[in-house]
Every structure is written in structure tokens, then in C-alpha cells.
Design an enzyme around this catalytic site. Structure first.
Site, PDB file in Angstrom:
ATOM      1  N   CYS A 183      36.490  -4.407 -48.727  1.00  0.00           N
ATOM      2  CA  CYS A 183      36.921  -5.010 -47.436  1.00  0.00           C
ATOM      3  C   CYS A 183      38.431  -5.021 -47.283  1.00  0.00           C
ATOM      4  O   CYS A 183      38.953  -5.504 -46.273  1.00  0.00           O
ATOM      5  CB  CYS A 183      36.355  -6.425 -47.343  1.00  0.00           C
ATOM      6  SG  CYS A 183      37.189  -7.597 -48.431  1.00  0.00           S
ATOM      7  N   HIS A 234      54.440   4.971 -53.207  1.00  0.00           N
ATOM      8  CA  HIS A 234      53.138   4.994 -53.883  1.00  0.00           C
ATOM      9  C   HIS A 234      52.610   3.601 -54.184  1.00  0.00           C
ATOM     10  O   HIS A 234      51.833   3.417 -55.108  1.00  0.00           O
ATOM     11  CB  HIS A 234      53.240   5.810 -55.185  1.00  0.00           C
ATOM     12  CG  HIS A 234      53.505   7.266 -54.935  1.00  0.00           C
ATOM     13  ND1 HIS A 234      53.926   8.129 -55.916  1.00  0.00           N
ATOM     14  CD2 HIS A 234      53.453   7.997 -53.795  1.00  0.00           C
ATOM     15  CE1 HIS A 234      54.093   9.340 -55.387  1.00  0.00           C
ATOM     16  NE2 HIS A 234      53.825   9.283 -54.109  1.00  0.00           N
ATOM     17  N   VAL A 285      55.809   2.462 -59.288  1.00  0.00           N
ATOM     18  CA  VAL A 285      54.989   1.292 -58.891  1.00  0.00           C
ATOM     19  C   VAL A 285      55.332   0.077 -59.745  1.00  0.00           C
ATOM     20  O   VAL A 285      54.727  -0.976 -59.602  1.00  0.00           O
ATOM     21  CB  VAL A 285      53.487   1.642 -59.030  1.00  0.00           C
ATOM     22  CG1 VAL A 285      53.117   2.765 -58.075  1.00  0.00           C
ATOM     23  CG2 VAL A 285      53.113   1.998 -60.455  1.00  0.00           C
ATOM     24  N   GLY A 327      64.997  11.422 -61.860  1.00  0.00           N
ATOM     25  CA  GLY A 327      63.874  11.113 -62.741  1.00  0.00           C
ATOM     26  C   GLY A 327      62.512  11.440 -62.173  1.00  0.00           C
ATOM     27  O   GLY A 327      61.540  10.733 -62.432  1.00  0.00           O
TER      28      GLY A 327
HETATM   29  C1  BV8 Z   1      48.588  12.441 -49.623  1.00  0.00           C
HETATM   30  C2  BV8 Z   1      49.395   6.565 -58.363  1.00  0.00           C
HETATM   31  C3  BV8 Z   1      47.366  13.064 -47.674  1.00  0.00           C
HETATM   32  C4  BV8 Z   1      50.036   5.337 -58.715  1.00  0.00           C
HETATM   33  C5  BV8 Z   1      50.346   8.698 -57.925  1.00  0.00           C
HETATM   34  C6  BV8 Z   1      50.948  18.603 -49.813  1.00  0.00           C
HETATM   35  C7  BV8 Z   1      51.148  17.568 -48.898  1.00  0.00           C
HETATM   36  C8  BV8 Z   1      50.489  16.358 -49.049  1.00  0.00           C
HETATM   37  C9  BV8 Z   1      49.626  16.157 -50.152  1.00  0.00           C
HETATM   38  C10 BV8 Z   1      49.447  17.172 -51.048  1.00  0.00           C
HETATM   39  C11 BV8 Z   1      50.088  18.390 -50.880  1.00  0.00           C
HETATM   40  N1  BV8 Z   1      49.713  19.179 -51.919  1.00  0.00           N
HETATM   41  C12 BV8 Z   1      48.866  18.501 -52.729  1.00  0.00           C
HETATM   42  C13 BV8 Z   1      48.661  17.284 -52.222  1.00  0.00           C
HETATM   43  C14 BV8 Z   1      47.789  16.281 -52.808  1.00  0.00           C
HETATM   44  C15 BV8 Z   1      48.513  15.354 -53.778  1.00  0.00           C
HETATM   45  C16 BV8 Z   1      49.510  16.058 -54.654  1.00  0.00           C
HETATM   46  O1  BV8 Z   1      50.709  16.047 -54.384  1.00  0.00           O
HETATM   47  N2  BV8 Z   1      49.045  16.628 -55.746  1.00  0.00           N
HETATM   48  C17 BV8 Z   1      49.941  17.281 -56.682  1.00  0.00           C
HETATM   49  C18 BV8 Z   1      49.542  16.929 -58.118  1.00  0.00           C
HETATM   50  C19 BV8 Z   1      49.929  18.758 -56.401  1.00  0.00           C
HETATM   51  N3  BV8 Z   1      49.175  14.309 -53.025  1.00  0.00           N
HETATM   52  C20 BV8 Z   1      48.451  13.245 -52.671  1.00  0.00           C
HETATM   53  O2  BV8 Z   1      47.267  13.130 -52.872  1.00  0.00           O
HETATM   54  C21 BV8 Z   1      49.199  12.130 -51.955  1.00  0.00           C
HETATM   55  N4  BV8 Z   1      48.448  11.777 -50.777  1.00  0.00           N
HETATM   56  O3  BV8 Z   1      49.437  13.243 -49.443  1.00  0.00           O
HETATM   57  O4  BV8 Z   1      47.600  12.113 -48.694  1.00  0.00           O
HETATM   58  C22 BV8 Z   1      46.645  14.238 -48.300  1.00  0.00           C
HETATM   59  C23 BV8 Z   1      45.623  14.001 -49.216  1.00  0.00           C
HETATM   60  C24 BV8 Z   1      44.966  15.112 -49.793  1.00  0.00           C
HETATM   61  C25 BV8 Z   1      45.350  16.408 -49.470  1.00  0.00           C
HETATM   62  C26 BV8 Z   1      46.401  16.616 -48.556  1.00  0.00           C
HETATM   63  C27 BV8 Z   1      47.035  15.516 -47.986  1.00  0.00           C
HETATM   64  C28 BV8 Z   1      49.245  10.871 -52.831  1.00  0.00           C
HETATM   65  C29 BV8 Z   1      50.272  11.024 -53.908  1.00  0.00           C
HETATM   66  C30 BV8 Z   1      50.370   9.714 -54.724  1.00  0.00           C
HETATM   67  C31 BV8 Z   1      49.556   9.863 -55.946  1.00  0.00           C
HETATM   68  N5  BV8 Z   1      49.705   8.689 -56.794  1.00  0.00           N
HETATM   69  N6  BV8 Z   1      50.223   7.712 -58.745  1.00  0.00           N
HETATM   70  C32 BV8 Z   1      50.095   5.225 -60.199  1.00  0.00           C
HETATM   71  O5  BV8 Z   1      49.037   5.141 -60.868  1.00  0.00           O
HETATM   72  O6  BV8 Z   1      51.224   5.199 -60.684  1.00  0.00           O
HETATM   73  S1  BV8 Z   1      51.338  10.012 -58.296  1.00  0.00           S
HETATM   74  C33 BV8 Z   1      52.137   9.835 -59.775  1.00  0.00           C
HETATM   75  O7  BV8 Z   1      53.044  10.951 -59.829  1.00  0.00           O
HETATM   76  C34 BV8 Z   1      53.034   8.602 -59.863  1.00  0.00           C
HETATM   77  O8  BV8 Z   1      52.940   7.751 -58.737  1.00  0.00           O
HETATM   78  C35 BV8 Z   1      54.452   9.173 -59.901  1.00  0.00           C
HETATM   79  O9  BV8 Z   1      55.295   8.400 -59.165  1.00  0.00           O
HETATM   80  C36 BV8 Z   1      54.245  10.487 -59.258  1.00  0.00           C
HETATM   81  C37 BV8 Z   1      55.338  11.498 -59.478  1.00  0.00           C
HETATM   82  O10 BV8 Z   1      55.562  11.620 -60.866  1.00  0.00           O
HETATM   83  P1  BV8 Z   1      57.072  11.400 -61.369  1.00  0.00           P
HETATM   84  O11 BV8 Z   1      57.530  10.050 -60.939  1.00  0.00           O
HETATM   85  O12 BV8 Z   1      57.894  12.559 -60.971  1.00  0.00           O
HETATM   86  O13 BV8 Z   1      56.871  11.353 -62.944  1.00  0.00           O
HETATM   87  P2  BV8 Z   1      56.701  12.611 -63.915  1.00  0.00           P
HETATM   88  O14 BV8 Z   1      56.223  12.087 -65.222  1.00  0.00           O
HETATM   89  O15 BV8 Z   1      55.966  13.701 -63.221  1.00  0.00           O
HETATM   90  O16 BV8 Z   1      58.212  13.144 -64.101  1.00  0.00           O
HETATM   91  C38 BV8 Z   1      59.143  12.329 -64.765  1.00  0.00           C
HETATM   92  C39 BV8 Z   1      60.458  13.082 -64.725  1.00  0.00           C
HETATM   93  O17 BV8 Z   1      61.445  12.247 -65.300  1.00  0.00           O
HETATM   94  C40 BV8 Z   1      60.438  14.381 -65.521  1.00  0.00           C
HETATM   95  O18 BV8 Z   1      60.988  15.408 -64.718  1.00  0.00           O
HETATM   96  C41 BV8 Z   1      61.351  14.085 -66.719  1.00  0.00           C
HETATM   97  O19 BV8 Z   1      62.112  15.218 -67.077  1.00  0.00           O
HETATM   98  C42 BV8 Z   1      62.263  13.038 -66.146  1.00  0.00           C
HETATM   99  N7  BV8 Z   1      62.860  12.119 -67.115  1.00  0.00           N
HETATM  100  C43 BV8 Z   1      62.360  11.738 -68.317  1.00  0.00           C
HETATM  101  N8  BV8 Z   1      63.232  10.864 -68.893  1.00  0.00           N
HETATM  102  C44 BV8 Z   1      64.279  10.704 -68.016  1.00  0.00           C
HETATM  103  C45 BV8 Z   1      64.037  11.500 -66.886  1.00  0.00           C
HETATM  104  N9  BV8 Z   1      64.878  11.571 -65.844  1.00  0.00           N
HETATM  105  C46 BV8 Z   1      66.008  10.826 -65.919  1.00  0.00           C
HETATM  106  N10 BV8 Z   1      66.308  10.023 -66.968  1.00  0.00           N
HETATM  107  C47 BV8 Z   1      65.475   9.941 -68.022  1.00  0.00           C
HETATM  108  N11 BV8 Z   1      65.790   9.154 -69.079  1.00  0.00           N
HETATM  109 ZN    ZN Z   2      36.076  -7.589 -50.319  1.00  0.00          ZN
END
Ligand code: BV8
Ligand code: ZN
Length: 255
Positions: A135, A124, A108, A195
Site C-alpha cells: 500500500c 536512488h 543511499v 566515486g
Molecule cells: C530506471 C539500489 C526506468 C539501492 C541501485 C537507460 C536509461 C534508463 C534505465 C536504464 C538504461 N539502461 C539500463 C537501464 C536499467 C537500469 C540500469 O542502469 N542498469 C545498468 C546496470 C545497465 N536502470 C534502472 O533500472 C533505473 N531505473 O531507469 O527506471 C527504466 C527501467 C527499466 C528500463 C528502462 C528504464 C534504476 C537505477 C537505480 C538502481 N538502484 N541501487 C541500493 O541498494 O543501494 S543502483 C546501485 O548502483 C547503487 O544505487 C549505486 O548508487 C549505483 C551506482 O553504483 P556506483 O555508486 O557507481 O558504485 P560502483 O561500486 O559501481 O562504483 C564505485 C566507484 O567508486 C568505482 O568506479 C571505484 O573506482 C570508485 N572508488 C572506489 N574507491 C574510491 C572511489 N572513488 C573515489 N574515492 C575512493 N576512495
Molecule cells: Zn501496507
């Protein structure tokens, strides 16, 4: 650190008809933006549902608003890194070669756009814009360290609390963005996952969807993830180093 890539991988990349890329917080790590699930990450102190959800916001609007303001402070101060700029070069090269290039991000922070990437698919939302939680009218609020408010501003139309234009847990992803991302995953010849821990759905399903549709799946991540075992190629390195090295090797071979 020097990286050596197989001739076969480089040739496959050079000949690819279409390349799709999914990025996560890791590509911004080398810019100084904390990831979510790394040990010192954003979620280390809080549970995602407490902060990145409408329930969490309604329960404690000030704490959620302050968390986003603190993240905006960081994002205002950082610059894209070599991983971001290499994806711009790759997009330029694909366009010159008549290939298709699609960049899909879960981030984001808009660092891809700041680096020069075009037509970025934001699954996202983004942390820069805001709208009314009641609203849904867009709200013109520009964060600055000086004006960082302790509580969400109020909507000038209905008095509702203003929220960041990100997709929270439990909220649908923007349908057109998700559809474009899924279409790119289904039709690309090479899919990069860069990433991301691949824990958040439906974004995390894209690499597998691409592989199932016949794409070569390349993961770039210094750590193992939930999908590393499905990768055809796993580049276990920071993206800010691995991507420039990979692109330079591609250009040297295609010269
Ligand atoms: C939805 C908000 C319908 C913004 C975020 C199955 C299908 C659909 C939905 C679900 C499902 N199962 C569960 C769900 C519900 C949920 C979900 O997925 N939960 C998870 C935890 C199990 N999904 C949702 O709610 C989504 N909505 O599908 O609606 C629905 C609703 C309910 C139930 C069913 C369906 C909405 C998902 C969006 C959530 N919003 N953030 C903000 O504040 O930023 S998510 C949050 O995690 C961030 O947005 C981020 O983008 C996202 C993913 O994280 P990553 O980017 O992967 O970051 P992370 O730290 O995890 O990993 C970093 C990686 O980088 C690591 O692997 C590390 O090793 C690596 N790294 C580190 N340094 C480096 C590197 N890589 C390369 N180079 C480096 N130098
Ligand atoms: Zn309003």
C-alpha cells in the site's frame, strides 16, 4: 601523497558561476562502506537484479531484507570522511560567494547529510526509511543491530511486506529529484563526477549531459570508468584525499 593542480584549473573553479556534483559509492569507500562493483564489492557475491529489484525481493524477501539490514549495520557504525566534509565546505564557500552549488548522489547511506550537506538530491532513495511494498504507506522502522529482523516486517495497515525506501533496478527514479539533477547538469559551469563507475542510468548520463551543455567535466576516481575518456580533467585519486587537497589549493589561490 601530495597533489598539484594546474593554475588554470584552480582559476576556472574559483571563477565558476555554478558547480554541480554527482557522487557514487566510491565517496563512502574511505568511510568503510563497501562499493558495488569493486572486486570485493557488494555485487561480487550477488547479481544486482537478485537483490536490488522488486522481483528479487518478491522471490526471496528474507534474503533481500537481510542484505539491507547488514548494510544498515555498517552504515550505523561509520562516519563521513574528508571527501564528504570537503563538499560541505565547498557548498558553504559557494553560498558565501553567491555561486550555485548542487549535490546529486546515487548513494543511499545519507553520509552527505550527516556531514552537513544541505538540499542533497537523492536519485536512488535512502536505506534509512521504509514503506509498505503493497500500500506504499511509510513504515516507522528504525534498524538496530539488536532488532535486525530476519524477514521484512509487515505493514500495520494492510499486512504487506515492508521494503527499504531505495530505488531498485527497473523502478523509476523520483521524478522531481531526476528533473532537478538534469536541470543542474544542463546549467552548471563545472560538473564533478566523484566515486561512481557511471554504469547505472539515468544517473550515469548526467556528466555527459553537463559536458554536452558546455560544462567543464571533472572526474575524481582512482580507477578508469565508462566516462573517463569524456572528462576534461581526470583526478585519478581517492576522493577523501583529492577533494581536501583541491579545495585547499582553491582557497590558497583565491586568498
Ligand atoms: C530506471 C539500489 C526506468 C539501492 C541501485 C537507460 C536509461 C534508463 C534505465 C536504464 C538504461 N539502461 C539500463 C537501464 C536499467 C537500469 C540500469 O542502469 N542498469 C545498468 C546496470 C545497465 N536502470 C534502472 O533500472 C533505473 N531505473 O531507469 O527506471 C527504466 C527501467 C527499466 C528500463 C528502462 C528504464 C534504476 C537505477 C537505480 C538502481 N538502484 N541501487 C541500493 O541498494 O543501494 S543502483 C546501485 O548502483 C547503487 O544505487 C549505486 O548508487 C549505483 C551506482 O553504483 P556506483 O555508486 O557507481 O558504485 P560502483 O561500486 O559501481 O562504483 C564505485 C566507484 O567508486 C568505482 O568506479 C571505484 O573506482 C570508485 N572508488 C572506489 N574507491 C574510491 C572511489 N572513488 C573515489 N574515492 C575512493 N576512495
Ligand atoms: Zn501496507
Amino acid at each position: 601523497m601530495s597533489y598539484i593542480f594546474s593554475d588554470n584549473l584552480l582559476q576556472t573553479l574559483i571563477e565558476a558561476r555554478s558547480i554541480a556534483v554527482l557522487t557514487g559509492a566510491g565517496i563512502s569507500a574511505e568511510s568503510g562502506v563497501a562499493t558495488f562493483r569493486d572486486p570485493n564489492g557488494l555485487w561480487a557475491k550477488f547479481r544486482p537484479e537478485e537483490l536490488a529489484s522488486m522481483d528479487g525481493f518478491l522471490k526471496n524477501p528474507n534474503r533481500v531484507w537481510e542484505w539491507y539490514e547488514a548494510r544498515r549495520d555498517v552504515i550505523d557504525r561509520v562516519q563521513p570522511n574528508a571527501g564528504h566534509t570537503t563538499l560541505v565546505q565547498m557548498q558553504d564557500w559557494c553560498e558565501q560567494q553567491g555561486k550555485r552549488f548542487t549535490l546529486i548522489t546515487q548513494n543511499v547511506d545519507r553520509l552527505h547529510q550527516q556531514a552537513g550537506s544541505r538540499d542533497v538530491i537523492e536519485l536512488h532513495g535512502n536505506i534509512i526509511e521504509n514503506y509498505c511494498s503493497r500500500c506504499t504507506k511509510p513504515h516507522d522502522y528504525r534498524h538496530s543491530a539488536e532488532t535486525a529482523a530476519k524477514e521484512p516486517p509487515r505493514c500495520t495497515y494492510c499486512g504487506g511486506m515492508i521494503r527499504p525506501a531505495v530505488v531498485w533496478f527497473g523502478e523509476m527514479l523520483p521524478p522531481l529529484a531526476l528533473e532537478a539533477a538534469q536541470e543542474a547538469a544542463r546549467t552548471c559551469t563545472i560538473f564533478f563526477s566523484i566515486g561512481t563507475s557511471a554504469e547505472v542510468y539515468p544517473a550515469a548520463g548526467l556528466p555527459i549531459e553537463a559536458k554536452r551543455a558546455g560544462a567543464l567535466f571533472i572526474e575524481v576516481n582512482p580507477n578508469e570508468t565508462a566516462i573517463t575518456r569524456f572528462a576534461d580533467v581526470s583526478i585519478s585519486a581517492p576522493s577523501g584525499e583529492a577533494l581536501p587537497a583541491l579545495f585547499a589549493a582553491m582557497m590558497a589561490k583565491s586568498a
